[in-house]
Design a protein around this motif. Sequence first.
Motif, mmCIF file in Angstrom:
data_model
loop_
_atom_site.group_PDB
_atom_site.id
_atom_site.type_symbol
_atom_site.label_atom_id
_atom_site.label_comp_id
_atom_site.label_asym_id
_atom_site.label_seq_id
_atom_site.Cartn_x
_atom_site.Cartn_y
_atom_site.Cartn_z
ATOM 1 N N GLU A 148 0.821 -1.212 0.000
ATOM 2 C CA GLU A 148 0.000 0.000 0.000
ATOM 3 C C GLU A 148 0.857 1.264 0.000
ATOM 4 O O GLU A 148 0.448 2.306 -0.523
ATOM 5 C CB GLU A 148 -0.978 0.019 1.184
ATOM 6 N N VAL A 149 2.058 1.175 0.580
ATOM 7 C CA VAL A 149 2.986 2.309 0.535
ATOM 8 C C VAL A 149 3.576 2.435 -0.863
ATOM 9 O O VAL A 149 3.640 3.523 -1.434
ATOM 10 C CB VAL A 149 4.104 2.145 1.588
ATOM 11 N N LEU A 150 3.990 1.314 -1.439
ATOM 12 C CA LEU A 150 4.597 1.340 -2.765
ATOM 13 C C LEU A 150 3.601 1.779 -3.837
ATOM 14 O O LEU A 150 3.985 2.399 -4.842
ATOM 15 C CB LEU A 150 5.146 -0.045 -3.114
ATOM 16 N N ALA A 151 2.333 1.470 -3.641
ATOM 17 C CA ALA A 151 1.314 1.794 -4.636
ATOM 18 C C ALA A 151 0.844 3.237 -4.561
ATOM 19 O O ALA A 151 0.167 3.726 -5.471
ATOM 20 C CB ALA A 151 0.121 0.859 -4.483
ATOM 21 N N SER A 152 1.191 3.938 -3.493
ATOM 22 C CA SER A 152 0.744 5.317 -3.299
ATOM 23 C C SER A 152 1.932 6.266 -3.375
ATOM 24 O O SER A 152 2.826 6.218 -2.523
ATOM 25 C CB SER A 152 0.055 5.463 -1.940
ATOM 26 N N ARG A 153 1.947 7.143 -4.367
ATOM 27 C CA ARG A 153 3.047 8.102 -4.483
ATOM 28 C C ARG A 153 3.123 8.997 -3.249
ATOM 29 O O ARG A 153 4.215 9.319 -2.769
ATOM 30 C CB ARG A 153 2.886 8.953 -5.751
ATOM 31 N N GLU A 154 1.954 9.369 -2.712
ATOM 32 C CA GLU A 154 1.941 10.253 -1.551
ATOM 33 C C GLU A 154 2.585 9.572 -0.345
ATOM 34 O O GLU A 154 3.417 10.179 0.354
ATOM 35 C CB GLU A 154 0.500 10.665 -1.214
ATOM 36 N N LEU A 155 2.210 8.315 -0.085
ATOM 37 C CA LEU A 155 2.804 7.598 1.042
ATOM 38 C C LEU A 155 4.286 7.344 0.812
ATOM 39 O O LEU A 155 5.107 7.484 1.730
ATOM 40 C CB LEU A 155 2.079 6.268 1.266
ATOM 41 N N LEU A 156 4.635 6.986 -0.413
ATOM 42 C CA LEU A 156 6.036 6.710 -0.705
ATOM 43 C C LEU A 156 6.891 7.953 -0.507
ATOM 44 O O LEU A 156 8.023 7.866 -0.001
ATOM 45 C CB LEU A 156 6.174 6.186 -2.136
ATOM 46 N N GLU A 157 6.370 9.103 -0.852
ATOM 47 C CA GLU A 157 7.126 10.343 -0.672
ATOM 48 C C GLU A 157 7.323 10.679 0.803
ATOM 49 O O GLU A 157 8.271 11.373 1.167
ATOM 50 C CB GLU A 157 6.431 11.490 -1.403
ATOM 51 N N VAL A 158 6.423 10.169 1.651
ATOM 52 C CA VAL A 158 6.581 10.360 3.100
ATOM 53 C C VAL A 158 7.690 9.460 3.642
ATOM 54 O O VAL A 158 8.542 9.898 4.425
ATOM 55 C CB VAL A 158 5.249 10.080 3.838
ATOM 56 N N PHE A 159 7.657 8.191 3.224
ATOM 57 C CA PHE A 159 8.588 7.214 3.790
ATOM 58 C C PHE A 159 9.934 7.166 3.064
ATOM 59 O O PHE A 159 10.939 6.752 3.656
ATOM 60 C CB PHE A 159 7.954 5.820 3.781
ATOM 61 N N ALA A 160 9.971 7.573 1.804
ATOM 62 C CA ALA A 160 11.200 7.460 1.019
ATOM 63 C C ALA A 160 12.389 8.181 1.651
ATOM 64 O O ALA A 160 13.507 7.625 1.646
ATOM 65 C CB ALA A 160 10.970 7.942 -0.412
ATOM 66 N N PRO A 161 12.236 9.391 2.189
ATOM 67 C CA PRO A 161 13.417 10.053 2.772
ATOM 68 C C PRO A 161 14.040 9.254 3.918
ATOM 69 O O PRO A 161 15.278 9.232 4.064
ATOM 70 C CB PRO A 161 12.862 11.394 3.263
ATOM 71 N N ILE A 162 13.218 8.595 4.722
ATOM 72 C CA ILE A 162 13.738 7.791 5.831
ATOM 73 C C ILE A 162 14.532 6.606 5.283
ATOM 74 O O ILE A 162 15.654 6.324 5.709
ATOM 75 C CB ILE A 162 12.587 7.294 6.728
#
Length: 247
Positions: free
Chosen positions: A140-154
């Motif tokens: 669900e994180v990988l499928a959502s650009r918005e969620l991925l942009e939140v977690f990607a920096p970490i």
Amino acid sequence: MSELLLFCLPYAGGSARRIYGDWQAALPDFVTVVPVELPGRGVRITEPLLTRVEAMTDDALGAVIPRLDRPFVLFGHSLGALVGYELARRLEHLHRYPPAHLIMSGHRAPQLPTTSDNDYDLPLPQFRERLRQLAGTPEEVLASRELLEVFAPIIRADFEAADTYRFRSGPGLSGPMTVYGGVDDPEAPPDTLPRWAELTTGHCAVRVLAGGHFFLHQEQDALLSGIADDLAAVRIPRGRTTSGRAN
């Protein structure tokens, strides 16, 4: 008060409290599980991210040392194994607090040659596919650009720490070690695990479980059963029975 502390260090992108939050109920009551949260996640979400294993080790040291009022064990998976190993070196050689046991999981022996993939610098689409390949990020994180942009920096910060890590030779550890791996883990193939034994003068056991890089979730029951045995061995030192007599 429990007899033994188990400090648990997270893998890249993970929150220690979330990863290890249910371990206490599954382990013996003589153990207290202590998740070591790194900056930028969990309760420390507002703190700046760290991009070097050395800095993460410094941070973890500050969390661990004030609690060292009894024997302790360090556990780390993947990036957490690197931080755990460097933390063990500092605790033993700089602070005279050797771990009673060191449990390394999901990482090849750090002295082995490695090529830096610079995964942390991939454009977002390729970065998503790399995470999907590792199978540790929820779909669900990988499928959502918005969620991925939140977690990607970490995750990028943690990947940078792992990719820029360089092993430095020095005094070895003196305590026992257990190394866990997944039989299908391409990041830490089983044949790279026995070389951890070169880093301690203590006994080193290698246990390979089913699963890939995130076998600690896929095979959590088997992993925790093995860790419980490791911790029992700390409680009853190798070569002794419960009566305290040598075998």
